[in-house]
Design an enzyme around this catalytic site. Structure first.
Site, PDB file in Angstrom:
ATOM      1  N   HIS A 157       0.819  -1.216   0.000  1.00 61.74           N
ATOM      2  CA  HIS A 157       0.000   0.000   0.000  1.00 61.74           C
ATOM      3  C   HIS A 157       0.852   1.265   0.000  1.00 61.74           C
ATOM      4  CE1 HIS A 157      -4.010  -1.883   0.725  1.00 61.74           C
ATOM      5  NE2 HIS A 157      -3.217  -2.889   1.025  1.00 61.74           N
ATOM      6  N   ASP A 364       3.479   9.255  -0.973  1.00 59.06           N
ATOM      7  CA  ASP A 364       2.316   8.484  -0.512  1.00 59.06           C
ATOM      8  C   ASP A 364       2.021   7.379  -1.514  1.00 59.06           C
ATOM      9  OD1 ASP A 364       0.223   7.888   1.194  1.00 59.06           O
ATOM     10  OD2 ASP A 364      -0.377   9.985   1.363  1.00 59.06           O
TER      11      ASP A 364
END
Ligand code: F6P
Length: 486
Positions: A157, A364
């Site tokens: 992720h 991110d």
């Protein structure tokens, strides 16, 4: 396939609880519908040697949720030590923040081995394992040690950085070799996948052909699966939440003033201090924006036992108070700063209230807040997303206003431009983003990954008898128009 999904943090099926983890919140609705067993940490620890790991098991949709008590002696070294003080900083290109020890690494490996043993009790014929995130990089190898031959997939992720950065992690080689026990490794973006492949080729000197790496474990397929959200459901929740008491109170308190919103875990990867400097700069450069626009910054405390997080919390609080002190008035507070979490439906209403969404991480993996902000907008009068070009979401949401989160002046100018953008341009940008969100839902992400995991088994069955020949695999279906092989 009887699917077992594994992640450190899990979510219980209670929609009204605040969700701290993007991963857990995203997985909940899809795992609930899939009938899978979801195994993760209970958040509690247990002393002593456990022959049979203790799990609290409850129904979750058509499947089940199993929450394990992790070994007390190793939990700190595993979670705060290695996962979040070695891997997390490196994965977000902050190797300067790595603080770890040999003991932390051993604890990390112990917890991975413990999880593998615990999973054996859920194994049935035709099981497939899907491991989530950096807490369990070695879990595939541990399962293979226990004799598991079934398909094991892994999805990361977070970003995967360049080799020079990941090499800052002690034992990086051992860990990445262990990752090759997975049959399928999924990444958020093509760049992450390319970075991983470069390490495997250059550092491990392994061969790779069309996204398939050959190692002593056999073949590992690397592919890109950008995670999405259920945009329609989120849009409905946002429209409904507008009458929620918290949302109504916020609207009333604005007195016609416009609002920018930021929602993040308190984490150094999120670019919080640069964002606050950018607002400070904007009010200095455009004094007419004082009193007419404020920032609501929600920053949920996270990983409080780690020094870097404590330091960040102090720094952000000091900065907010400094900016409020300089720009504030007796009846106007420039930055409303909240250190608590909200449930998804209240957040949806808060996003819809704000004319600008600021999502400006330094790095991110994806950043689902960016997608949620877009989905929450009123189609007749949508707000503008200001998005860091270093968020995974930028690869898809390219009609957002993309910014460099290190360029404070640039961000200040872009936020001011967002506030004066005409309706037609806002609508054009928003519709293009919504089209991407509708095409790449979290349901599609889940189904694509599971299909690809099943395919690895079919491929294996087809090519194993002719091992001498390097395999030529057909390309996977494309996701959102982008090729999934790298
Ligand atoms: O992207 C990584 C991730 O697993 C996210 O899902 C989530 O935002 C965060 O890390 C969870 O962190 P923690 O479980 O440590 O709160």
């Amino acid at each position: 396939m009887n699917l077992i999904v594994v992640s450190n943090r899990v979510a219980r099926g209670k929609a009204n609880e605040p969700m701290t983890g993007g991963l857990a919140a995203a997985l909940l609705p899809v795992v609930e519908n899939s009938g899978a067993i979801w195994v993760g940490s209970s958040g509690r620890v247990r002393d002593g040697f456990q022959k049979e790991p203790f799990a609290e098991i409850e129904a979750l949709g058509a499947g089940a949720l199993a929450m394990l008590d992790l070994p007390a002696a190793h939990y700190g070294g595993y979670y705060e030590g290695f996962a979040n003080s070695a891997l997390w900083p490196a994965l977000h290109s902050r190797s300067d923040l790595i603080r770890t020890s040999q003991g932390d690494y051993l604890s990390y490996r112990e917890v991975n081995a413990f999880m593998a043993r615990a999973l054996m009790r859920f194994r049935k014929p035709d099981t497939g394992f899907w491991v989530q995130d950096y807490h369990f990089l070695a879990l595939g190898a541990e399962l293979r040690q226990l004799g598991v031959t079934e398909p094991i997939g892994f999805f990361l992720h977070t970003p995967w950085p360049t080799s020079a950065v990941i090499e800052g992690v002690p034992h990086h080689r051992e860990l990445i070799e262990a990752m090759l026990a997975f049959d399928l490794i999924g990444f958020q973006t093509a760049q992450d996948c390319e970075n991983f492949l470069a390490y495997v080729r250059d550092e491990l000197e392994l061969t790779a052909h069309e996204g398939v790496v050959n190692s002593s474990y056999g073949r590992t397929r690397l592919a890109v699966f950008p995670i999405g959200i259920d945009a329609e459901k989120f849009a409905q929740a946002a429209a409904k939440a507008i009458s929620h008491p918290d949302v109504s109170r916020l609207r009333r308190s604005l007195n016609g003033e416009r609002l920018a919103i930021g929602v993040d875990r308190l984490d150094y990867s999120k670019g919080l201090t640069n964002r606050i400097h950018a607002f400070d700069r904007m009010w200095t450069l455009h004094p007419t924006l004082a009193r007419t626009v404020s920032l609501l910054q929600i920053a949920t405390p996270s990983r409080g036992g780690i020094e870097a997080y404590g330091n960040l919390q102090n720094e952000v609080a000091r900065l907010v108070s400094d900016v409020n002190g300089r720009h504030g008035e007796v009846d106007w507070t420039p930055i409303r700063y909240l250190n608590k979490g909200f449930n998804q439906s209240v957040l949806a209403g808060l996003y819809r209230t704000a004319q600008v969404g600021v999502v400006t991480p330094l790095h991110d993996g994806m950043n689902l807040v960016a997608k949620e902000y877009v989905a929450a907008q009123n189609p007749a009068d949508p707000g503008v997303l200001v998005l860091s070009k270093f968020a995974g979401a930028a690869a898809e949401l390219d009609t957002a206003l993309l910014v460099n989160p290190h360029d404070i002046d640039g961000m200040a100018r872009t936020i001011a431009a967002a506030l004066s953008m005409p309706l037609t341009e806002r609508q054009m940008r928003w519709e293009a983003m919504m089209a991407k969100l509708r095409a790449g839902t979290v349901q599609q992400w889940f189904a694509d990954f599971v299909d690809a995991l099943q395919e690895t088994r079919l491929d294996k069955a087809a090519v194993e008898p002719m091992l001498a020949e390097p395999p030529t695999l057909r390309p996977l279906r494309s996701v959102n128009g982008s090729a999934r092989y790298h």
